[in-house]
Enzyme design. Sequence first.
Site, PDB file in Angstrom:
ATOM      1  N   HIS A 142      27.353  24.325 -58.534  1.00 55.13           N
ATOM      2  CA  HIS A 142      27.182  25.242 -57.403  1.00 55.13           C
ATOM      3  C   HIS A 142      26.386  24.621 -56.253  1.00 55.13           C
ATOM      4  CE1 HIS A 142      23.345  26.320 -59.569  1.00 55.13           C
ATOM      5  NE2 HIS A 142      22.902  26.395 -58.330  1.00 55.13           N
ATOM      6  N   ASP A 172      28.507  24.226 -65.445  1.00 51.01           N
ATOM      7  CA  ASP A 172      27.847  24.094 -64.139  1.00 51.01           C
ATOM      8  C   ASP A 172      27.185  22.728 -63.979  1.00 51.01           C
ATOM      9  OD1 ASP A 172      27.152  24.799 -61.601  1.00 51.01           O
ATOM     10  OD2 ASP A 172      25.452  26.047 -62.157  1.00 51.01           O
ATOM     11  N   SER A 251      17.713  23.910 -57.945  1.00 48.88           N
ATOM     12  CA  SER A 251      18.952  23.817 -58.728  1.00 48.88           C
ATOM     13  C   SER A 251      19.418  22.370 -58.825  1.00 48.88           C
ATOM     14  CB  SER A 251      20.047  24.656 -58.078  1.00 48.88           C
ATOM     15  OG  SER A 251      19.778  26.022 -58.205  1.00 48.88           O
TER      16      SER A 251
END
Length: 425
Positions: A142, A172, A251
């Site tokens: 993402h 992910d 992230s």
Amino acid sequence: MKLYSKHHIVISSIITGAAAALAAVAVCLPIAKKSAAQKEVVENISESGPLIIDNSAIENTEDIPFQLETNTPALQVASSNSTYTQDEAQNIAVYEKCNEAVVNITTQVMGYNWFLEPVVTSSGSGSGSIIDKRGYVITNVHVIENASTITISLANGSSYDGIVVGKDVESDIAVLKFTPKPGAELKTIAFGDTENLKVGQKVIAIGNPFALERTMTTGIISGLGRPIQESENVIIRNMIQTDAAINPGNSGGPLLDSQGRMIGINTIIYSSSGSSSGVGFAVPVSTARRVVSDLINYGKVNRGVMMLSLVQNTSRIANYAGYGINTGMIVSKVRSGSLAEAAGIRGGKTAVQYGSFNPKTIYLGGDVITAIDGISISTLADYYAALEDKVPGDTVTVTVYRNRKYTELKVKLEAESSTSNSQSI
């Protein structure tokens, strides 16, 4: 006032001297015995030879199929000094060892304006870890989603164009690559071990929250084995929960143990405000090991699949078709000649149009998958999550609901192909 004669004084002096002599003997005798004992121990050690320390029991990390080229041995426990406590010294050692291997990833998404001119429509930033001296970087999918350009910035201020080696939506995890300058020695972060993690264990996160590069936060593991739904069709199992502060921009950055080894990739926070609320989640490095190897070797993850077309069961469909349950995944079709067909999984026979807008043809009357290897299947995300760590050739136990009874079937998984499809309606 009492007076003493010369005779009395002489007698008192003699008595005092005798008492002092006895006291000296009492003190010196144990010391002499202790010295003799110490001398005997030293002589015995000298006779038995030098002390040997056996390092053969030190645990080695498991090799992975793709051999990463790293330069980061595990840290030893830091010793405290007058300036820092032992915990502070360990934190400082981990940061100094790992921070230069954490990169800042910035992305731009290009679009077109009314005059069909290319313009930047959005941008974003995140973190990543250099895991190989040749310039391989691990991050989240993402972080780079829909990116037209990717820039990887290093601790020394240099920036490089990044290319996507491969990405895996189910975990992910994405792998990027940049080409370092000739002679450049990149700092790397090595994969650790997740098998022996414990709730309460100290962890360290390094990332770029709010574009503040290489920020370090500490905390503990507050939960293990968390299944977290990241999107409509993606559930990531066995996530690591931590209270280490993780904010937007973290992230893709590493979650480290106290020896500077990566045990997870920071991925998600739970927050009503969008900032850290003490509940963050990281993809375990056990998943990353397998995924990274496949992404670098093949550009994708080779998972085992069943050649089925699936439909989300609902109350409306269950009532129409006469199913006795309204959850699970309905098997609409089974590919002819597939291993799933050979195992006995049945597709539907009754074709119906489903959907008010752009209706699709589905087939009812077949099996309803309710569990895979004991993992309950209610949605397509559950189905994908149950097969996430499976490879072609693995055999799974599939529980199906058929004729108002539950039946278990042993299904051997096969390699995914471009023509295989699973759909959810």
